[in-house]
Scaffold this motif. Structure first.
Motif, PDB file in Angstrom:
ATOM      1  N   ALA A   1     -11.430  52.768  79.212  1.00 10.21           N
ATOM      2  CA  ALA A   1     -10.513  53.217  79.551  1.00 10.21           C
ATOM      3  C   ALA A   1     -10.262  54.409  78.367  1.00 10.21           C
ATOM      4  O   ALA A   1     -11.300  54.695  77.595  1.00 10.21           O
ATOM      5  CB  ALA A   1      -9.399  51.940  79.370  1.00 10.21           C
ATOM      6  N   VAL A   2      -9.487  55.315  78.893  1.00 11.12           N
ATOM      7  CA  VAL A   2      -9.229  56.658  78.621  1.00 11.12           C
ATOM      8  C   VAL A   2      -8.650  56.284  77.348  1.00 11.12           C
ATOM      9  O   VAL A   2      -7.009  55.440  77.256  1.00 11.12           O
ATOM     10  CB  VAL A   2      -9.063  57.486  78.888  1.00 11.12           C
ATOM     11  N   PRO A   3      -8.086  57.285  75.864  1.00  4.19           N
ATOM     12  CA  PRO A   3      -7.529  57.198  75.226  1.00  4.19           C
ATOM     13  C   PRO A   3      -6.416  57.764  75.081  1.00  4.19           C
ATOM     14  O   PRO A   3      -5.863  58.443  74.314  1.00  4.19           O
ATOM     15  CB  PRO A   3      -8.077  57.302  73.630  1.00  4.19           C
ATOM     16  N   GLU A   4      -5.614  57.679  76.231  1.00  5.79           N
ATOM     17  CA  GLU A   4      -3.772  57.750  76.222  1.00  5.79           C
ATOM     18  C   GLU A   4      -3.411  56.820  76.618  1.00  5.79           C
ATOM     19  O   GLU A   4      -3.478  55.694  77.742  1.00  5.79           O
ATOM     20  CB  GLU A   4      -4.072  59.229  77.790  1.00  5.79           C
ATOM     21  N   ASP A   5      -1.727  57.042  76.775  1.00  8.39           N
ATOM     22  CA  ASP A   5      -0.880  56.049  76.861  1.00  8.39           C
ATOM     23  C   ASP A   5      -1.218  54.942  76.074  1.00  8.39           C
ATOM     24  O   ASP A   5      -0.736  53.861  77.101  1.00  8.39           O
ATOM     25  CB  ASP A   5      -0.789  56.023  78.421  1.00  8.39           C
ATOM     26  N   GLY A   6      -1.753  55.021  75.165  1.00  6.33           N
ATOM     27  CA  GLY A   6      -2.469  52.817  75.210  1.00  6.33           C
ATOM     28  C   GLY A   6      -3.126  52.372  75.998  1.00  6.33           C
ATOM     29  O   GLY A   6      -3.501  51.260  75.296  1.00  6.33           O
ATOM     30  N   LYS A   7      -4.016  53.451  76.632  1.00  6.28           N
ATOM     31  CA  LYS A   7      -4.627  52.183  77.495  1.00  6.28           C
ATOM     32  C   LYS A   7      -5.821  52.119  77.571  1.00  6.28           C
ATOM     33  O   LYS A   7      -6.384  50.803  77.373  1.00  6.28           O
ATOM     34  CB  LYS A   7      -4.906  53.660  79.063  1.00  6.28           C
ATOM     35  N   ALA A   8      -6.442  52.205  76.072  1.00  6.80           N
ATOM     36  CA  ALA A   8      -8.247  51.921  75.268  1.00  6.80           C
ATOM     37  C   ALA A   8      -7.426  50.533  74.363  1.00  6.80           C
ATOM     38  O   ALA A   8      -8.362  49.964  74.316  1.00  6.80           O
ATOM     39  CB  ALA A   8      -8.710  53.336  74.489  1.00  6.80           C
ATOM     40  N   ASN A   9      -6.520  51.370  73.846  1.00  9.51           N
ATOM     41  CA  ASN A   9      -5.650  49.861  72.837  1.00  9.51           C
ATOM     42  C   ASN A   9      -5.945  48.721  73.936  1.00  9.51           C
ATOM     43  O   ASN A   9      -6.658  47.505  73.135  1.00  9.51           O
ATOM     44  CB  ASN A   9      -3.866  50.456  72.098  1.00  9.51           C
ATOM     45  N   LYS A  10      -4.961  48.540  74.776  1.00  7.53           N
ATOM     46  CA  LYS A  10      -4.802  47.174  75.429  1.00  7.53           C
ATOM     47  C   LYS A  10      -6.640  46.610  75.871  1.00  7.53           C
ATOM     48  O   LYS A  10      -5.880  45.607  76.604  1.00  7.53           O
ATOM     49  CB  LYS A  10      -3.906  47.956  76.624  1.00  7.53           C
ATOM     50  N   ALA A  11      -7.394  47.923  76.444  1.00  2.00           N
ATOM     51  CA  ALA A  11      -8.174  47.264  77.118  1.00  2.00           C
ATOM     52  C   ALA A  11      -9.100  46.519  75.859  1.00  2.00           C
ATOM     53  O   ALA A  11     -10.396  45.757  75.508  1.00  2.00           O
ATOM     54  CB  ALA A  11      -9.382  49.070  77.463  1.00  2.00           C
ATOM     55  N   VAL A  12      -8.362  47.317  74.704  1.00  2.00           N
ATOM     56  CA  VAL A  12      -9.540  47.447  73.635  1.00  2.00           C
ATOM     57  C   VAL A  12      -9.109  45.605  72.836  1.00  2.00           C
ATOM     58  O   VAL A  12     -10.065  44.088  73.093  1.00  2.00           O
ATOM     59  CB  VAL A  12      -9.457  47.383  72.002  1.00  2.00           C
ATOM     60  N   ILE A  13      -7.582  45.340  73.169  1.00  6.69           N
ATOM     61  CA  ILE A  13      -7.035  43.785  73.079  1.00  6.69           C
ATOM     62  C   ILE A  13      -7.379  42.469  73.951  1.00  6.69           C
ATOM     63  O   ILE A  13      -8.247  41.797  73.874  1.00  6.69           O
ATOM     64  CB  ILE A  13      -6.138  43.880  72.829  1.00  6.69           C
ATOM     65  N   ARG A  14      -7.763  43.370  75.204  1.00  9.98           N
ATOM     66  CA  ARG A  14      -7.798  42.289  76.719  1.00  9.98           C
ATOM     67  C   ARG A  14      -9.710  41.696  75.781  1.00  9.98           C
ATOM     68  O   ARG A  14     -10.120  40.834  76.539  1.00  9.98           O
ATOM     69  CB  ARG A  14      -7.976  43.287  77.774  1.00  9.98           C
ATOM     70  N   LEU A  15     -10.675  43.098  75.982  1.00 13.01           N
ATOM     71  CA  LEU A  15     -11.798  42.780  75.838  1.00 13.01           C
ATOM     72  C   LEU A  15     -11.911  41.621  74.588  1.00 13.01           C
ATOM     73  O   LEU A  15     -12.819  40.818  74.497  1.00 13.01           O
ATOM     74  CB  LEU A  15     -12.518  43.733  75.824  1.00 13.01           C
ATOM     75  N   VAL A  16     -11.237  41.203  73.703  1.00 14.82           N
ATOM     76  CA  VAL A  16     -11.593  40.700  72.157  1.00 14.82           C
ATOM     77  C   VAL A  16     -10.811  39.664  72.588  1.00 14.82           C
ATOM     78  O   VAL A  16     -11.810  38.223  72.596  1.00 14.82           O
ATOM     79  CB  VAL A  16     -10.581  41.271  71.297  1.00 14.82           C
ATOM     80  N   ALA A  17     -10.149  39.391  73.148  1.00 17.84           N
ATOM     81  CA  ALA A  17      -9.251  38.364  74.215  1.00 17.84           C
ATOM     82  C   ALA A  17     -10.332  37.144  74.527  1.00 17.84           C
ATOM     83  O   ALA A  17     -10.459  36.103  74.805  1.00 17.84           O
ATOM     84  CB  ALA A  17      -7.830  38.193  74.709  1.00 17.84           C
ATOM     85  N   LYS A  18     -11.569  38.515  75.368  1.00 18.53           N
ATOM     86  CA  LYS A  18     -11.864  37.472  76.686  1.00 18.53           C
ATOM     87  C   LYS A  18     -13.053  36.744  75.130  1.00 18.53           C
ATOM     88  O   LYS A  18     -13.805  36.361  75.487  1.00 18.53           O
ATOM     89  CB  LYS A  18     -12.755  38.647  78.004  1.00 18.53           C
ATOM     90  N   GLY A  19     -13.250  37.309  74.575  1.00 14.93           N
ATOM     91  CA  GLY A  19     -14.894  37.052  73.785  1.00 14.93           C
ATOM     92  C   GLY A  19     -14.364  36.673  73.052  1.00 14.93           C
ATOM     93  O   GLY A  19     -15.161  35.159  72.770  1.00 14.93           O
TER      94      GLY A  19
END
Length: 93
Positions: free
Chosen positions: A50-68
């Motif tokens: 995800a690109v670091p704009e409009d919180g997209k990367a932060n949401k992707a980080v949270i989703r990936l950590v949750a999956k892990g």
């Protein structure tokens, strides 16, 4: 073309990085070639496409950590680092 599967370490190894207050410190790399979680030198590294704009990367980080961790993304809150690579997440419940 389908996205490649994310590379994830063992959930117990990830849980070991969470401190007594439920905080998880990590370094994020947005706009990566693939999604991945890695433990390097005792620290969590998160790479997301995800690109670091409009919180997209932060949401992707949270989703990936949750999956892990094998938990719902709603149980993870970004505490610090919304615009920085160094981030702190709070894991609840």
């Amino acid at each position: 073309m389908a996205k490649p599967r994310a590379s994830l370490p063992d959930a117990d190894a990830l849980r070991a990085l969470i401190d007594g207050e439920g905080l998880l410190f990590l370094r994020a790399t947005p706009n990566a070639k693939g999604d991945a979680l890695a433990i390097e030198d005792g620290k969590l590294r998160v790479r997301v496409t995800a690109v670091p704009e409009d919180g997209k990367a932060n949401k992707a980080v949270i989703r990936l950590v949750a999956k892990g961790l094998g938990i719902a993304p709603a149980r993870i809150e970004l505490v610090r680092g919304a615009t920085a690579r160094e981030k702190v997440l709070r894991i609840t419940g």
